[in-house]
Design an enzyme around this catalytic site. Structure first.
Site, PDB file in Angstrom:
ATOM      1  N   GLU A 167      -9.345  22.262 -21.916  1.00  0.00           N
ATOM      2  CA  GLU A 167      -9.371  22.845 -20.576  1.00  0.00           C
ATOM      3  C   GLU A 167      -8.518  24.130 -20.538  1.00  0.00           C
ATOM      4  OE1 GLU A 167      -8.674  19.715 -17.874  1.00  0.00           O
ATOM      5  OE2 GLU A 167      -9.189  20.933 -16.130  1.00  0.00           O
ATOM      6  N   ARG A 177      -3.870   7.717 -27.892  1.00  0.00           N
ATOM      7  CA  ARG A 177      -4.214   6.409 -27.307  1.00  0.00           C
ATOM      8  C   ARG A 177      -5.372   5.714 -28.002  1.00  0.00           C
ATOM      9  NH1 ARG A 177      -4.404   8.477 -21.731  1.00  0.00           N
ATOM     10  NH2 ARG A 177      -3.550  10.370 -22.651  1.00  0.00           N
TER      11      ARG A 177
HETATM   12  P1  AMP Z   1     -11.967  15.026 -22.920  1.00  0.00           P
HETATM   13  O1  AMP Z   1     -11.794  15.749 -24.217  1.00  0.00           O
HETATM   14  O2  AMP Z   1     -12.041  15.938 -21.737  1.00  0.00           O
HETATM   15  O3  AMP Z   1     -13.094  14.033 -22.966  1.00  0.00           O
HETATM   16  O4  AMP Z   1     -10.610  14.205 -22.687  1.00  0.00           O
HETATM   17  C1  AMP Z   1     -10.401  13.012 -23.355  1.00  0.00           C
HETATM   18  C2  AMP Z   1      -8.978  12.854 -23.785  1.00  0.00           C
HETATM   19  O5  AMP Z   1      -8.044  13.278 -22.788  1.00  0.00           O
HETATM   20  C3  AMP Z   1      -8.696  11.389 -24.060  1.00  0.00           C
HETATM   21  O6  AMP Z   1      -7.925  11.296 -25.241  1.00  0.00           O
HETATM   22  C4  AMP Z   1      -7.935  10.910 -22.843  1.00  0.00           C
HETATM   23  O7  AMP Z   1      -6.894  10.059 -23.238  1.00  0.00           O
HETATM   24  C5  AMP Z   1      -7.413  12.164 -22.177  1.00  0.00           C
HETATM   25  N1  AMP Z   1      -7.743  12.238 -20.726  1.00  0.00           N
HETATM   26  C6  AMP Z   1      -8.573  13.131 -20.142  1.00  0.00           C
HETATM   27  N2  AMP Z   1      -8.636  12.973 -18.808  1.00  0.00           N
HETATM   28  C7  AMP Z   1      -7.840  11.925 -18.533  1.00  0.00           C
HETATM   29  C8  AMP Z   1      -7.476  11.248 -17.317  1.00  0.00           C
HETATM   30  N3  AMP Z   1      -7.974  11.617 -16.112  1.00  0.00           N
HETATM   31  N4  AMP Z   1      -6.645  10.208 -17.395  1.00  0.00           N
HETATM   32  C9  AMP Z   1      -6.144   9.816 -18.605  1.00  0.00           C
HETATM   33  N5  AMP Z   1      -6.413  10.419 -19.765  1.00  0.00           N
HETATM   34  C10 AMP Z   1      -7.259  11.464 -19.752  1.00  0.00           C
END
Ligand code: AMP
Length: 179
Positions: free
Chosen positions: A98, A61
Site C-alpha cells: 500500500e 503470522r
Molecule cells: P495483503 O497483501 O493486502 O493481502 O495483506 C495481507 C497481509 O497483511 C497479511 O499478512 C495480514 O496479516 C496483513 N493484514 C492486511 N490487512 C490486515 C488487517 N485489516 N488486519 C490484520 N492484518 C492485516
C-alpha cells in the site's frame, strides 16, 4: 466449535496500525484452546490428502499455524521471511505494498521440483503478499502450489486479484472489513 464462534473470537481494532485500518487481531482466537484447535484442524482436514510435502508460512503470522499443520499432514515447514533474515543463499521477490515496496525471501535450497507446497498466511486483504509468495515459490520451481489463509477480508477483492493472476485461494472464512 462453529465457524461463527471462531469469527466472534477475532478482535477488531480500529485505526491500527494507522488511522482508517480495521485491524483483525487473531491473538484473541489463538489464546483460546478450542479456537486454536479448530483453525489448525480445519486446515489439516482440507489439505491432508493432497500429497503436500512442504508447508510454507509467510512471516510473521503465517508462522503460527503452518508448522502445526505441517507436522500433522506429514510435511516440512519452510519460512518466507522479510529481507536479510535468512542466512543462506536466497531467492527474492520485490512487490508493491500500500505504501511503497517490499521484498520477501526464501532459501534457494529449501524447495525441490518434486515438492507439493501449501502456502499459508493469516489474512488475505488485497492479495499482494500472497501473490508475491506464490511468485517466490514459482521461482523455486515446485510441482504444485496450494494457497490458504485463515481469513478473507471481504470487500478488498484479494480473491479476484489472485484469480486474475491464475491463483486459486481457499480461506477458512470471510469477515467484512468493517465488521
Ligand atoms: P495483503 O497483501 O493486502 O493481502 O495483506 C495481507 C497481509 O497483511 C497479511 O499478512 C495480514 O496479516 C496483513 N493484514 C492486511 N490487512 C490486515 C488487517 N485489516 N488486519 C490484520 N492484518 C492485516
Amino acid at each position: 466449535m462453529t465457524v461463527e464462534e471462531v469469527k466472534k473470537a477475532i478482535r477488531n481494532v480500529p485505526d491500527f496500525p494507522i488511522k482508517g485500518i480495521q485491524f483483525k487481531d487473531i491473538t484473541t482466537a489463538l489464546a483460546r484452546h478450542d479456537c486454536l484447535c479448530w483453525m489448525k484442524d480445519e486446515i489439516v482436514r482440507r489439505y491432508k490428502d493432497l500429497g503436500i510435502t512442504q508447508v510454507v508460512g509467510i512471516e510473521s503470522r503465517g508462522f503460527i499455524l503452518a508448522p502445526a499443520v505441517a507436522m500433522e499432514i506429514g510435511a516440512g515447514f519452510v519460512p518466507i521471511r522479510k529481507p536479510n533474515k535468512l542466512p543462506g543463499e536466497t531467492l527474492k521477490v520485490l512487490y508493491d505494498k500500500e505504501y511503497g515496496k517490499d521484498t520477501i525471501e526464501i532459501h534457494k535450497d529449501a524447495l525441490t521440483p518434486e515438492d507439493v507446497v501449501l502456502i499459508h498466511d493469516d489474512i488475505l486483504a488485497t492479495g499482494g503478499s500472497m501473490y508475491a509468495a506464490v511468485e517466490l515459490v514459482r521461482k523455486a520451481g515446485v510441482k504444485k502450489i496450494y494457497t490458504n489463509c485463515l481469513i478473507e477480508l471481504e470487500g478488498l477483492n484479494g480473491k479476484q486479484f489472485l484469480a486474475d493472476r491464475g491463483v486459486e485461494i481457499e480461506c477458512l472464512f470471510g469477515i467484512e472489513v468493517e465488521e
